[in-house]
Scaffold this active site. Sequence first.
Site, PDB file in Angstrom:
ATOM      1  N   SER A 103       0.817  -1.208   0.000  1.00  0.00           N
ATOM      2  CA  SER A 103       0.000   0.000   0.000  1.00  0.00           C
ATOM      3  C   SER A 103       0.856   1.266   0.000  1.00  0.00           C
ATOM      4  CB  SER A 103      -0.966  -0.038   1.186  1.00  0.00           C
ATOM      5  OG  SER A 103      -1.893   0.999   1.078  1.00  0.00           O
ATOM      6  N   ASP A 245      -2.013   6.395  -3.915  1.00  0.00           N
ATOM      7  CA  ASP A 245      -0.934   5.674  -3.236  1.00  0.00           C
ATOM      8  C   ASP A 245      -0.502   4.531  -4.175  1.00  0.00           C
ATOM      9  OD1 ASP A 245      -3.100   3.949  -2.814  1.00  0.00           O
ATOM     10  OD2 ASP A 245      -2.416   3.336  -0.833  1.00  0.00           O
ATOM     11  N   ASP A 249      -5.669   2.519  -4.036  1.00  0.00           N
ATOM     12  CA  ASP A 249      -6.995   2.468  -3.398  1.00  0.00           C
ATOM     13  C   ASP A 249      -7.316   3.783  -2.707  1.00  0.00           C
ATOM     14  OD1 ASP A 249      -5.136   1.991  -1.393  1.00  0.00           O
ATOM     15  OD2 ASP A 249      -6.226   0.310  -0.498  1.00  0.00           O
TER      16      ASP A 249
HETATM   17 MG    MG Z   1      -3.314   1.553  -0.424  1.00  0.00          MG
END
Ligand code: MG
Length: 453
Positions: A103, A245, A249
Amino acid sequence: MAELIVSVSGVRGIIGETLTPEIALRFGQALGYLLRQNAPSSAVNVALGRDSRISGPMLAGAMAAGLLSTGVNVTDLGIATTPTIALMGRFLKAQAAVVITASHNPGQYNGIKFLRHDGIAMPAEAIAQLHQLFKTESFACQSVEKLGLLTTDSRSHAHHVQTVLAHIDAKPIAANRYKVVLDSINGAGCIASPMLLGKLGAELIHINASADGRFAHTPEPTKENLTGLCQEVKARRAHVGFAQDPDADRLAIVDEHGTYIGEEYTLALATLARLSVKPGTVVANLSTSRLVDDIAARHNCRVLRTPVGEANVAARMIAENAVIGGEGNGGVIDLRIGPVRDSLLGMALILDLLARTNKTISQLVAELPRYAMIKEKFTCTRAQADALVARAKTAFSDGKVDTQDGARIDWPQGWVHVRPSNTEPIARIIAESTDEATARELIARVDRLRSDN
Ligand code: MG
């Protein structure tokens, strides 16, 4: 040395230290073993994709090898956003999807995120079961005729873009020819995002647009990391700046003056866009700004709060048939697209709002209340964090107390949320008020409880 982090979000670690191909292989074997156990007689399929990190092919290869060795078929989606992979898992009727991503963490990190057949993050019990298998089981490799098969599928980006466009009125947006600067941080968002913005008629200035995993700045889409985007928006006289990012998401927004408006406004403006078309229930986690309550109130809609975590928000949205939901850190969820946070959806809703209102981002922000939010964290044991939460519940009984996730206490002038982290030995305190002094005082009230031992 730091340990491999195994949490409700999956697995996360530093490449070459806590996270190695051997670990990905064993988690692949564990997942394959578990899925085969649940469906002993039928074919099992897993959709596998990754963000653009340099370590991605290594870990995805090891994960695929582990799955294939247990007899599970793997569809390799290559580089794709987390929401794209979640959608494809569902589209392919796979029993699970796996995303190789860390992430917003820096490039030395990577991780493994496990999704259910419907795209929602696997529940904590399933992750705990996987971890147990990972630690204890010795996995046999199937004989050659029982090995899983590896295929690739290149439809994922187009499928994601089409799914978003199926629920957005693209024509009025395209008529405006919005000038958009997008910072994809050389992450997974580089591929599908320009396809979507092209279909929405945007004039795109795409920065950090090679999906090579060489992050041009610290990846978390926060103010201090997006100065380049802010400058570009201003210099190009763009209508809006977007930042993703690395697994795309989360979405952050920069207004037409080049000002970072704060991640809390992403869900707020997306909610405004959605409720103006379809009033209904809104779901947000307990650490999300009151902005969503203010917007919902304008439309006579209710806001339901959940514990922090995307899966909690998604599950509540499904149970309540919510029209929009998400998390204050830039994560927008619309179940018509999928039960996951999705920056492509976020961008489409924001452009839809611009077209619908004929206003600028700064005008839309100015029409909303302004809050000061302060976040604090401190190192402590789980027991200490739980004790603090218990004290907060008693000490602040003059407010409205929500105990779903630690304690969130609401007063007319603001709120404070104190909770133990699920991934680190820390407690988090978040406070919000119309002015910074009051928000600081709310944090201080919790801090005083810490010393009341
Ligand atoms: Mg993310």
